[in-house]
Scaffold this active site. Structure first.
Site, PDB file in Angstrom:
ATOM      1  N   PHE A  12       0.815  -1.226   0.000  1.00 26.35           N
ATOM      2  CA  PHE A  12       0.000   0.000   0.000  1.00 26.35           C
ATOM      3  C   PHE A  12       0.847   1.275   0.000  1.00 26.35           C
ATOM      4  CE2 PHE A  12      -2.206   2.777   3.375  1.00 26.35           C
ATOM      5  CZ  PHE A  12      -2.825   3.598   2.439  1.00 26.35           C
ATOM      6  N   THR A 126       6.211   2.811  12.945  1.00 28.77           N
ATOM      7  CA  THR A 126       4.807   3.078  13.220  1.00 28.77           C
ATOM      8  C   THR A 126       4.610   3.641  14.626  1.00 28.77           C
ATOM      9  OG1 THR A 126       2.709   1.936  13.664  1.00 28.77           O
ATOM     10  CG2 THR A 126       4.672   0.615  13.840  1.00 28.77           C
ATOM     11  N   ASP A 127       3.529   4.393  14.815  1.00 28.55           N
ATOM     12  CA  ASP A 127       3.227   4.903  16.161  1.00 28.55           C
ATOM     13  C   ASP A 127       2.823   3.786  17.114  1.00 28.55           C
ATOM     14  OD1 ASP A 127       0.707   4.340  15.134  1.00 28.55           O
ATOM     15  OD2 ASP A 127      -0.180   6.282  15.649  1.00 28.55           O
ATOM     16  N   GLU A 128       2.498   2.601  16.558  1.00 32.48           N
ATOM     17  CA  GLU A 128       2.052   1.505  17.445  1.00 32.48           C
ATOM     18  C   GLU A 128       3.150   1.038  18.386  1.00 32.48           C
ATOM     19  OE1 GLU A 128      -0.330  -1.650  15.935  1.00 32.48           O
ATOM     20  OE2 GLU A 128      -1.446  -0.330  14.612  1.00 32.48           O
ATOM     21  N   TYR A 151       2.607  -7.726  16.157  1.00 29.69           N
ATOM     22  CA  TYR A 151       3.036  -6.813  15.090  1.00 29.69           C
ATOM     23  C   TYR A 151       3.853  -5.655  15.657  1.00 29.69           C
ATOM     24  CZ  TYR A 151       2.755  -2.700  12.064  1.00 29.69           C
ATOM     25  OH  TYR A 151       3.067  -1.565  11.347  1.00 29.69           O
ATOM     26  N   LYS A 155       7.899  -4.493  15.257  1.00 27.63           N
ATOM     27  CA  LYS A 155       8.346  -3.191  14.730  1.00 27.63           C
ATOM     28  C   LYS A 155       9.231  -2.489  15.766  1.00 27.63           C
ATOM     29  CE  LYS A 155       7.234  -1.411  11.308  1.00 27.63           C
ATOM     30  NZ  LYS A 155       7.806  -1.485   9.924  1.00 27.63           N
TER      31      LYS A 155
END
Ligand code: NAD
Ligand code: DAU
Length: 337
Positions: A12, A126-128, A151, A155
Protein backbone atom coordinates in the site's frame (compact mmCIF):
# COMPACT_ATOMS: atom_id res chain seq x y z
CA UNK A 1 22.09 9.78 -9.12
CA UNK A 2 21.01 8.23 -5.80
CA UNK A 3 20.97 4.42 -5.95
CA UNK A 4 18.22 3.33 -3.57
CA UNK A 5 17.06 -0.08 -2.39
CA UNK A 6 13.38 0.30 -1.51
CA UNK A 7 11.73 -2.75 0.07
CA UNK A 8 8.03 -3.63 0.13
CA UNK A 9 7.22 -1.32 -2.78
CA UNK A 10 4.35 -3.45 -4.06
CA UNK A 11 2.32 -2.87 -0.89
CA UNK A 12 0.00 0.00 0.00
CA UNK A 13 2.33 2.77 1.17
CA UNK A 14 5.39 1.71 -0.84
CA UNK A 15 3.50 1.61 -4.15
CA UNK A 16 1.95 5.02 -3.51
CA UNK A 17 5.48 6.28 -2.78
CA UNK A 18 6.96 4.81 -5.97
CA UNK A 19 4.13 6.03 -8.21
CA UNK A 20 4.66 9.52 -6.91
CA UNK A 21 8.42 9.78 -6.55
CA UNK A 22 9.48 8.29 -9.89
CA UNK A 23 7.44 10.94 -11.66
CA UNK A 24 8.95 13.64 -9.53
CA UNK A 25 12.65 12.78 -9.26
CA UNK A 26 14.95 11.82 -12.09
CA UNK A 27 17.96 11.69 -9.76
CA UNK A 28 16.68 8.54 -7.98
CA UNK A 29 17.43 5.05 -9.30
CA UNK A 30 15.21 2.69 -7.30
CA UNK A 31 15.36 -1.08 -6.94
CA UNK A 32 12.14 -2.40 -5.42
CA UNK A 33 12.67 -5.67 -3.53
CA UNK A 34 9.33 -7.25 -2.66
CA UNK A 35 8.41 -10.82 -1.77
CA UNK A 36 4.90 -10.35 -3.19
CA UNK A 37 3.14 -11.76 -0.15
CA UNK A 38 -0.67 -11.63 -0.10
CA UNK A 39 -0.28 -7.85 0.43
CA UNK A 40 2.09 -7.19 -2.49
CA UNK A 41 0.51 -6.50 -5.87
CA UNK A 42 2.42 -5.56 -9.02
CA UNK A 43 -0.80 -4.16 -10.48
CA UNK A 44 -0.21 -1.22 -8.10
CA UNK A 45 2.92 -0.32 -10.08
CA UNK A 46 1.69 -0.55 -13.68
CA UNK A 47 2.28 3.16 -14.28
CA UNK A 48 5.99 3.02 -13.51
CA UNK A 49 7.06 -0.50 -14.45
CA UNK A 50 8.91 0.71 -17.57
CA UNK A 51 10.52 3.74 -15.96
CA UNK A 52 14.23 3.74 -16.82
CA UNK A 53 15.14 4.53 -13.21
CA UNK A 54 13.20 1.59 -11.76
CA UNK A 55 13.87 -2.14 -11.35
CA UNK A 56 11.74 -4.77 -9.65
CA UNK A 57 13.20 -7.81 -7.89
CA UNK A 58 10.88 -10.45 -6.46
CA UNK A 59 12.43 -11.75 -3.26
CA UNK A 60 12.62 -11.84 0.50
CA UNK A 61 14.47 -9.26 2.61
CA UNK A 62 15.53 -12.21 4.82
CA UNK A 63 17.51 -13.69 1.91
CA UNK A 64 21.09 -12.60 2.68
CA UNK A 65 22.60 -13.73 -0.63
CA UNK A 66 19.94 -11.97 -2.67
CA UNK A 67 20.18 -8.75 -0.67
CA UNK A 68 23.97 -8.78 -1.01
CA UNK A 69 23.68 -9.40 -4.77
CA UNK A 70 21.34 -6.42 -5.16
CA UNK A 71 23.68 -4.09 -3.24
CA UNK A 72 26.58 -5.14 -5.42
CA UNK A 73 24.82 -5.24 -8.76
CA UNK A 74 23.07 -1.88 -8.39
CA UNK A 75 25.72 -0.03 -6.32
CA UNK A 76 23.16 0.62 -3.58
CA UNK A 77 24.01 3.53 -1.25
CA UNK A 78 20.56 4.22 0.25
CA UNK A 79 17.85 2.03 1.82
CA UNK A 80 14.19 2.79 2.51
CA UNK A 81 12.68 -0.16 4.38
CA UNK A 82 8.90 -0.34 3.90
CA UNK A 83 8.74 -4.15 3.79
CA UNK A 84 6.84 -5.68 6.68
CA UNK A 85 4.03 -7.91 7.72
CA UNK A 86 1.71 -5.05 8.61
CA UNK A 87 -1.64 -6.29 9.92
CA UNK A 88 -2.26 -6.55 13.68
CA UNK A 89 -5.08 -9.14 13.39
CA UNK A 90 -2.88 -11.44 11.32
CA UNK A 91 -0.10 -11.12 13.92
CA UNK A 92 -2.57 -12.33 16.55
CA UNK A 93 -3.50 -15.34 14.41
CA UNK A 94 0.19 -16.24 13.99
CA UNK A 95 3.22 -14.21 15.05
CA UNK A 96 6.20 -16.07 13.58
CA UNK A 97 6.29 -14.51 10.12
CA UNK A 98 6.07 -11.06 11.78
CA UNK A 99 9.29 -11.61 13.72
CA UNK A 100 10.89 -13.27 10.72
CA UNK A 101 10.24 -10.44 8.26
CA UNK A 102 10.09 -7.42 10.53
CA UNK A 103 13.01 -8.31 12.82
CA UNK A 104 15.29 -10.76 10.99
CA UNK A 105 14.60 -9.09 7.64
CA UNK A 106 15.57 -5.69 9.03
CA UNK A 107 18.73 -7.23 10.48
CA UNK A 108 19.72 -8.63 7.08
CA UNK A 109 19.21 -5.21 5.49
CA UNK A 110 21.18 -3.43 8.24
CA UNK A 111 24.09 -5.87 8.15
CA UNK A 112 24.33 -5.67 4.37
CA UNK A 113 23.97 -1.90 4.40
CA UNK A 114 26.79 -1.73 6.91
CA UNK A 115 29.09 -3.83 4.73
CA UNK A 116 28.41 -1.59 1.74
CA UNK A 117 28.80 1.68 3.71
CA UNK A 118 25.36 3.08 2.90
CA UNK A 119 24.88 6.81 3.16
CA UNK A 120 21.38 6.60 4.63
CA UNK A 121 19.11 3.85 5.98
CA UNK A 122 15.51 4.94 6.54
CA UNK A 123 13.37 2.63 8.68
CA UNK A 124 9.63 3.09 8.11
CA UNK A 125 8.10 2.47 11.51
CA UNK A 126 4.81 3.08 13.22
CA UNK A 127 3.23 4.90 16.16
CA UNK A 128 2.05 1.51 17.44
CA UNK A 129 5.49 0.95 18.99
CA UNK A 130 4.50 3.47 21.70
CA UNK A 131 1.59 1.32 22.89
CA UNK A 132 -1.73 2.83 23.92
CA UNK A 133 -2.77 6.26 25.22
CA UNK A 134 -5.51 7.10 27.69
CA UNK A 135 -8.00 9.87 27.00
CA UNK A 136 -5.32 12.57 27.13
CA UNK A 137 -1.85 13.16 25.70
CA UNK A 138 0.08 12.57 22.50
CA UNK A 139 2.96 10.30 21.45
CA UNK A 140 6.22 12.23 21.15
CA UNK A 141 9.54 10.83 19.96
CA UNK A 142 10.49 10.52 23.65
CA UNK A 143 7.51 8.39 24.63
CA UNK A 144 8.91 5.04 25.85
CA UNK A 145 8.32 2.08 23.55
CA UNK A 146 5.59 -0.15 24.95
CA UNK A 147 4.20 -2.32 22.15
CA UNK A 148 1.21 -4.56 22.84
CA UNK A 149 0.69 -6.76 19.77
CA UNK A 150 3.03 -9.22 18.06
CA UNK A 151 3.04 -6.81 15.09
CA UNK A 152 3.96 -3.72 17.11
CA UNK A 153 6.52 -5.61 19.21
CA UNK A 154 8.25 -6.78 16.02
CA UNK A 155 8.35 -3.19 14.73
CA UNK A 156 9.67 -1.96 18.09
CA UNK A 157 12.40 -4.63 18.02
CA UNK A 158 13.42 -3.43 14.56
CA UNK A 159 13.46 0.21 15.73
CA UNK A 160 15.74 -0.72 18.62
CA UNK A 161 18.04 -2.60 16.27
CA UNK A 162 18.25 0.41 13.95
CA UNK A 163 19.12 2.57 16.96
CA UNK A 164 21.76 0.06 18.07
CA UNK A 165 23.42 0.13 14.63
CA UNK A 166 23.62 3.90 14.89
CA UNK A 167 25.19 3.89 18.35
CA UNK A 168 27.47 0.90 17.84
CA UNK A 169 28.62 1.26 14.25
CA UNK A 170 27.79 4.90 13.54
CA UNK A 171 25.45 3.83 10.76
CA UNK A 172 23.59 6.77 9.17
CA UNK A 173 20.08 5.66 10.11
CA UNK A 174 16.85 7.57 10.54
CA UNK A 175 13.42 6.32 11.65
CA UNK A 176 9.90 7.56 10.92
CA UNK A 177 6.87 6.66 13.06
CA UNK A 178 3.56 7.39 11.43
CA UNK A 179 -0.06 7.02 12.48
CA UNK A 180 -2.86 5.21 10.57
CA UNK A 181 -2.78 5.73 6.80
CA UNK A 182 -5.68 5.70 4.37
CA UNK A 183 -5.85 6.14 0.62
CA UNK A 184 -5.92 4.25 -2.69
CA UNK A 185 -4.37 0.76 -2.98
CA UNK A 186 -4.78 -0.23 0.68
CA UNK A 187 -5.37 -3.95 1.15
CA UNK A 188 -8.98 -4.50 2.27
CA UNK A 189 -8.08 -6.16 5.57
CA UNK A 190 -7.60 -2.69 7.12
CA UNK A 191 -10.49 -0.74 8.64
CA UNK A 192 -11.28 1.82 5.92
CA UNK A 193 -11.16 -0.35 2.77
CA UNK A 194 -12.70 -3.34 4.58
CA UNK A 195 -15.71 -1.35 5.80
CA UNK A 196 -16.13 0.51 2.48
CA UNK A 197 -16.14 -2.71 0.45
CA UNK A 198 -18.40 -4.56 2.90
CA UNK A 199 -20.86 -1.67 2.73
CA UNK A 200 -20.85 -1.77 -1.08
CA UNK A 201 -21.78 -5.47 -0.83
CA UNK A 202 -24.43 -4.98 1.88
CA UNK A 203 -22.26 -7.15 4.10
CA UNK A 204 -22.08 -6.62 7.88
CA UNK A 205 -19.50 -4.11 9.17
CA UNK A 206 -17.68 -5.84 12.08
CA UNK A 207 -16.83 -3.17 14.66
CA UNK A 208 -14.53 -4.46 17.42
CA UNK A 209 -15.59 -3.96 21.06
CA UNK A 210 -17.51 -0.76 21.76
CA UNK A 211 -16.24 1.02 18.62
CA UNK A 212 -14.76 3.83 20.73
CA UNK A 213 -11.09 3.09 20.08
CA UNK A 214 -9.38 6.10 18.56
CA UNK A 215 -6.95 6.22 15.65
CA UNK A 216 -5.18 9.29 14.24
CA UNK A 217 -5.63 9.30 10.45
CA UNK A 218 -3.31 10.58 7.73
CA UNK A 219 -3.60 10.49 3.94
CA UNK A 220 -0.94 8.24 2.43
CA UNK A 221 0.42 11.03 0.18
CA UNK A 222 1.10 13.22 3.22
CA UNK A 223 2.91 10.33 4.90
CA UNK A 224 5.04 9.69 1.83
CA UNK A 225 5.98 13.35 1.43
CA UNK A 226 7.14 13.32 5.04
CA UNK A 227 9.16 10.15 4.44
CA UNK A 228 10.89 11.78 1.51
CA UNK A 229 11.73 14.87 3.48
CA UNK A 230 13.21 12.76 6.27
CA UNK A 231 15.10 10.72 3.67
CA UNK A 232 16.61 13.90 2.20
CA UNK A 233 17.05 16.06 5.27
CA UNK A 234 16.42 14.05 8.44
CA UNK A 235 19.23 14.11 10.98
CA UNK A 236 21.19 10.89 11.42
CA UNK A 237 20.19 8.83 14.44
CA UNK A 238 16.91 10.69 14.89
CA UNK A 239 13.28 9.56 15.03
CA UNK A 240 10.51 11.63 13.42
CA UNK A 241 6.83 11.18 14.27
CA UNK A 242 4.40 11.74 11.39
CA UNK A 243 0.70 12.45 11.85
CA UNK A 244 -2.03 14.78 10.69
CA UNK A 245 -3.80 15.39 14.03
CA UNK A 246 -7.05 13.81 12.90
CA UNK A 247 -8.27 11.61 15.72
CA UNK A 248 -11.43 9.65 15.04
CA UNK A 249 -13.39 7.01 16.93
CA UNK A 250 -13.75 3.84 14.86
CA UNK A 251 -17.53 3.99 15.01
CA UNK A 252 -17.53 7.53 13.60
CA UNK A 253 -15.37 6.42 10.67
CA UNK A 254 -17.70 3.50 10.01
CA UNK A 255 -20.78 5.75 10.05
CA UNK A 256 -19.09 8.23 7.72
CA UNK A 257 -18.21 5.44 5.26
CA UNK A 258 -21.75 4.06 5.32
CA UNK A 259 -23.13 7.49 4.52
CA UNK A 260 -20.67 7.98 1.66
CA UNK A 261 -21.63 4.64 0.14
CA UNK A 262 -25.34 5.38 0.66
CA UNK A 263 -26.00 2.49 3.05
CA UNK A 264 -27.88 2.16 6.30
CA UNK A 265 -26.35 1.98 9.81
CA UNK A 266 -28.22 -1.31 10.38
CA UNK A 267 -25.23 -2.94 8.63
CA UNK A 268 -23.08 -2.21 11.71
CA UNK A 269 -22.39 -5.27 13.83
CA UNK A 270 -20.49 -5.02 17.13
CA UNK A 271 -18.25 -8.08 17.43
CA UNK A 272 -15.83 -9.52 20.00
CA UNK A 273 -12.94 -7.15 20.63
CA UNK A 274 -9.44 -7.58 19.20
CA UNK A 275 -7.26 -9.14 21.98
CA UNK A 276 -4.94 -6.51 23.49
CA UNK A 277 -6.71 -3.80 21.47
CA UNK A 278 -4.89 -0.45 21.93
CA UNK A 279 -7.40 2.17 23.02
CA UNK A 280 -6.09 5.37 21.54
CA UNK A 281 -3.28 6.59 19.27
CA UNK A 282 -2.48 10.26 18.74
CA UNK A 283 0.69 11.77 17.33
CA UNK A 284 2.63 14.90 18.18
CA UNK A 285 4.38 15.73 14.89
CA UNK A 286 5.80 19.08 15.97
CA UNK A 287 9.42 17.87 15.57
CA UNK A 288 9.20 17.19 11.83
CA UNK A 289 7.11 20.34 11.40
CA UNK A 290 9.54 22.70 13.10
CA UNK A 291 12.79 20.98 12.12
CA UNK A 292 12.07 20.00 8.51
CA UNK A 293 9.16 22.28 7.62
CA UNK A 294 6.72 19.42 6.86
CA UNK A 295 2.99 19.76 7.34
CA UNK A 296 0.04 17.70 6.14
CA UNK A 297 -1.52 19.14 2.98
CA UNK A 298 -4.73 17.12 2.75
CA UNK A 299 -7.93 17.87 4.64
CA UNK A 300 -9.46 14.68 6.02
CA UNK A 301 -12.92 15.36 4.50
CA UNK A 302 -11.56 15.77 0.97
CA UNK A 303 -9.02 12.96 1.16
CA UNK A 304 -11.45 10.40 2.58
CA UNK A 305 -13.88 11.27 -0.22
CA UNK A 306 -11.08 10.75 -2.79
CA UNK A 307 -10.31 7.41 -1.15
CA UNK A 308 -13.90 6.17 -1.16
CA UNK A 309 -14.29 7.27 -4.80
CA UNK A 310 -11.13 5.36 -5.68
CA UNK A 311 -12.63 2.15 -4.23
CA UNK A 312 -15.90 2.84 -6.07
CA UNK A 313 -14.03 3.32 -9.36
CA UNK A 314 -11.57 0.45 -9.00
CA UNK A 315 -13.77 -2.55 -8.31
CA UNK A 316 -11.59 -4.77 -10.50
CA UNK A 317 -8.62 -4.11 -8.24
CA UNK A 318 -10.32 -5.22 -5.03
CA UNK A 319 -12.70 -7.81 -6.48
CA UNK A 320 -9.68 -9.87 -7.54
CA UNK A 321 -8.29 -9.56 -4.00
CA UNK A 322 -11.40 -10.46 -2.05
CA UNK A 323 -11.86 -13.67 -3.98
CA UNK A 324 -9.29 -16.45 -3.41
CA UNK A 325 -7.13 -16.55 -0.27
CA UNK A 326 -8.83 -13.52 1.29
CA UNK A 327 -12.09 -15.47 1.73
CA UNK A 328 -10.30 -18.05 3.90
CA UNK A 329 -8.62 -15.33 5.98
CA UNK A 330 -11.87 -13.39 6.42
CA UNK A 331 -13.90 -16.42 7.49
CA UNK A 332 -11.19 -17.56 9.89
CA UNK A 333 -10.93 -14.15 11.59
CA UNK A 334 -14.56 -13.04 11.67
CA UNK A 335 -16.65 -16.26 11.87
CA UNK A 336 -16.06 -16.83 15.58
CA UNK A 337 -16.48 -13.23 16.70
P1 NAD B 1 1.44 -3.66 3.24
O1 NAD B 1 1.14 -4.88 4.03
O2 NAD B 1 0.39 -3.07 2.37
O3 NAD B 1 2.70 -3.95 2.29
C1 NAD B 1 3.82 -4.64 2.74
C2 NAD B 1 4.69 -4.99 1.52
O4 NAD B 1 5.87 -5.66 1.99
C3 NAD B 1 4.00 -5.95 0.54
O5 NAD B 1 4.22 -5.55 -0.78
C4 NAD B 1 4.68 -7.28 0.82
O6 NAD B 1 4.71 -8.15 -0.31
C5 NAD B 1 6.08 -6.82 1.22
N1 NAD B 1 6.77 -7.82 2.06
C6 NAD B 1 6.30 -8.47 3.16
N2 NAD B 1 7.21 -9.32 3.64
C7 NAD B 1 8.31 -9.19 2.86
C8 NAD B 1 9.60 -9.79 2.86
N3 NAD B 1 9.93 -10.71 3.77
N4 NAD B 1 10.50 -9.41 1.92
C9 NAD B 1 10.16 -8.49 0.97
N5 NAD B 1 8.94 -7.90 0.91
C10 NAD B 1 8.03 -8.25 1.84
O7 NAD B 1 1.98 -2.60 4.28
P2 NAD B 1 1.83 -1.01 4.30
O8 NAD B 1 0.57 -0.65 4.96
O9 NAD B 1 2.15 -0.49 2.95
O10 NAD B 1 3.02 -0.64 5.30
C11 NAD B 1 4.33 -0.37 4.83
C12 NAD B 1 5.23 -0.03 6.01
O11 NAD B 1 4.72 1.10 6.70
C13 NAD B 1 5.33 -1.14 7.05
O12 NAD B 1 6.65 -1.19 7.52
C14 NAD B 1 4.38 -0.70 8.17
O13 NAD B 1 4.80 -1.19 9.41
C15 NAD B 1 4.53 0.81 8.08
N6 NAD B 1 3.38 1.61 8.53
C16 NAD B 1 2.12 1.36 8.05
C17 NAD B 1 1.05 2.18 8.44
C18 NAD B 1 -0.36 1.97 7.92
O14 NAD B 1 -1.27 2.63 8.39
N7 NAD B 1 -0.58 1.10 6.96
C19 NAD B 1 1.29 3.24 9.33
C20 NAD B 1 2.59 3.46 9.82
C21 NAD B 1 3.62 2.64 9.40
O1 DAU C 1 -1.00 3.20 13.69
C1 DAU C 1 -0.31 2.73 12.56
C2 DAU C 1 -0.78 1.32 12.25
O2 DAU C 1 -2.08 1.44 11.71
C3 DAU C 1 0.16 0.58 11.29
O3 DAU C 1 1.39 0.39 11.90
C4 DAU C 1 -0.45 -0.76 10.89
O4 DAU C 1 0.37 -1.37 9.89
C5 DAU C 1 -1.84 -0.53 10.34
O5 DAU C 1 -2.44 -1.79 10.05
C6 DAU C 1 -2.71 0.23 11.34
O6 DAU C 1 -2.98 -0.58 12.50
P1 DAU C 1 -4.44 -0.63 13.20
O7 DAU C 1 -4.54 -1.89 13.93
O8 DAU C 1 -4.72 0.64 13.90
O9 DAU C 1 -5.34 -0.63 11.85
P2 DAU C 1 -6.65 -1.45 11.44
O10 DAU C 1 -7.12 -0.87 10.15
O11 DAU C 1 -6.44 -2.92 11.49
O12 DAU C 1 -7.68 -1.07 12.57
C7 DAU C 1 -8.05 0.28 12.84
C8 DAU C 1 -9.03 0.26 14.00
O13 DAU C 1 -10.25 -0.35 13.56
C9 DAU C 1 -8.55 -0.53 15.19
O14 DAU C 1 -8.97 0.12 16.39
C10 DAU C 1 -9.28 -1.87 15.06
C11 DAU C 1 -10.58 -1.47 14.38
N1 DAU C 1 -11.18 -2.52 13.49
C12 DAU C 1 -10.38 -3.03 12.51
C13 DAU C 1 -10.88 -4.00 11.66
C14 DAU C 1 -10.01 -4.60 10.57
C15 DAU C 1 -12.49 -2.91 13.65
O15 DAU C 1 -13.22 -2.41 14.52
N2 DAU C 1 -12.99 -3.87 12.81
C16 DAU C 1 -12.23 -4.46 11.83
O16 DAU C 1 -12.75 -5.36 11.11
Amino acid sequence: MKHILLTGGAGFIGSNYLNHILNERDDYFIVNLDKLTYAGNLENLKGIENNKNYRFVKGDICNRELVDYIFQKYSIKYVINFAAESHVDRSILGSEIFYQTNVIGTNVLLETARRYNVEKFLQVSTDEVYGSLGAEGLFTENTPLSPNSPYSSSKAAADMMVNAFYHTYGMPVVTTRCSNNYGPLQFPEKLIPLMTINAMHDKKLPVYGDGLNVRDWIYVIDHNKAINLVFEKGRTGEVYNIGASREMKNIDIVKLLLKAVGKDESLIEYVKDRPGHDRRYAIDSSKIQTELGWKPEFEFEQAIENTINWYKQNRNWWERIISGEYVKYYNNLYMNR
